[in-house]
Design a protein around this motif. Structure first.
Motif, short mmCIF file in Angstrom:
data_model
loop_
_atom_site.label_atom_id
_atom_site.label_comp_id
_atom_site.label_asym_id
_atom_site.label_seq_id
_atom_site.Cartn_x
_atom_site.Cartn_y
_atom_site.Cartn_z
N SER A 44 -4.81 1.15 7.65
CA SER A 44 -3.96 1.24 6.46
C SER A 44 -2.55 1.69 6.82
O SER A 44 -1.56 1.10 6.37
CB SER A 44 -4.58 2.22 5.46
OG SER A 44 -5.86 1.81 5.06
N THR A 181 -2.31 1.65 -0.69
CA THR A 181 -3.63 1.56 -0.06
C THR A 181 -3.84 2.67 0.95
O THR A 181 -4.91 3.29 1.00
CB THR A 181 -3.79 0.19 0.63
OG1 THR A 181 -3.70 -0.85 -0.34
CG2 THR A 181 -5.14 0.09 1.32
N TRP A 227 -8.11 -6.50 5.54
CA TRP A 227 -6.92 -6.11 4.77
C TRP A 227 -5.65 -6.70 5.37
O TRP A 227 -4.78 -7.18 4.64
CB TRP A 227 -6.82 -4.58 4.73
CG TRP A 227 -7.81 -3.94 3.81
CD1 TRP A 227 -8.76 -4.58 3.05
CD2 TRP A 227 -7.97 -2.55 3.57
NE1 TRP A 227 -9.50 -3.66 2.36
CE2 TRP A 227 -9.05 -2.41 2.65
CE3 TRP A 227 -7.35 -1.40 4.04
CZ2 TRP A 227 -9.47 -1.16 2.20
CZ3 TRP A 227 -7.77 -0.16 3.58
CH2 TRP A 227 -8.82 -0.05 2.67
#
Length: 284
Positions: A44, A181, A227
């Motif tokens: 992330s 996120t 992601w």
């Protein structure tokens, strides 16, 4: 190239459940979630630094922080329930219920936010909901499961996942998506380890079998890779195509659950899977 990134997102999202299942045969699901979250958090923040949005942290309002934290708590609850459901139930039954969070999210958005539901979207919801019901079958009682516990955890996972989306829709504005996120995942990490320590499971970290520890790490890497591909596809391609492709990760999961774990679909479950796929496509 964006379509390849969208396909990559679906692939990595699909194998995440398989890798996670392989990593929690003997390992406690709460401990596995906490360790996996560390890996996801690294991915992330990697995304944050790649897009250069870290400097925006100082400008986040208290209102936005509140919903970032709430969405992080909902995400953590969803992951904890999802891992527990995977530990107790079959992947090809748990995953469709978790994907049903799409239905809950749209219904909650309609009830709480007043977002309209088009006829095609309604048909898609019916297809996904009906397909999910067809894929839910009674699981035989074994030493690894008790009654319908897996179903309860799977439903809770779906519910908390839908709350994550609603909280994000309500309050997370003016924050770059990757930064949001990363901040939410930071909350998830704190929550996951808090659960481990509150339940007194921290000693279990030292007793995780090496093979399962590897699969837990790989499941976190797969989530991070999903992601990365997902946001790259959204950046370059139309969201109306990227999102449904990503949701079709269920096909990847079902395929690998058969190839790796030898979990077979009944004819009824196969019809249910077809309904979910058609319903997802109708969401376009």
């Amino acid at each position: 190239m964006w379509i390849f990134f969208a396909a990559g997102s679906a692939f990595f999202a699909g194998i995440t459940a398989i890798l996670a299942k392989c990593g929690i045969r003997k390992t406690d699901s709460d401990v596995a979630t906490a360790i996996r979250t560390i890996v996801v958090l690294l991915f992330s923040w990697l995304m944050v630094f790649l897009v250069g949005s870290a400097a925006q942290i100082g400008g986040i309002s208290p209102y936005t922080w509140t919903f970032l934290i709430l969405s992080g708590l909902a995400t953590g609850a969803s992951w904890l329930c999802y891992f527990r459901a995977l530990q107790l139930g079959d992947i090809n039954k748990v995953v469709p219920i978790d994907k049903c969070s799409t239905v809950l999210t749209i219904l909650l958005a309609f009830l709480l936010l007043g977002e309209p539901i088009s006829p095609w979207k309604l048909l898609g919801l019916v297809g996904i909901a009906g397909g999910t019901l067809l894929m839910i079958q009674k699981k035989e009682r074994t030493a690894e499961t008790a009654g319908i516990s897996w179903l309860i955890y799977a439903v809770l996972s779906s519910f908390f996942a839908s709350l994550t989306a609603i909280f994000g829709k309500i309050g997370i504005t003016g924050v770059e998506s990757n930064l949001g996120t990363a901040l939410r995942t930071s909350v998830v990490l704190v929550m996951a380890w808090l659960v481990v320590f509150v339940k007194g499971k921290q000693a279990a970290v030292r007793h995780i079998p090496g093979r399962e520890f590897l699969f837990i790490l790989l499941s976190g890497i797969a989530t991070g890779a999903s992601w990365l591909c997902y946001y790259k596809a959204l950046q370059d391609g139309p969201a109306s195509v990227v999102v449904p492709i990503d949701k079709l990760s269920i096909l990847v999961t079902i395929f690998f659950s058969y190839a790796v774990l030898h979990e077979k679909l009944s004819k009824k479950a196969g019809v249910g899977l077809l309904c979910i796929v058609v319903g997802t496509l109708l969401m376009l």
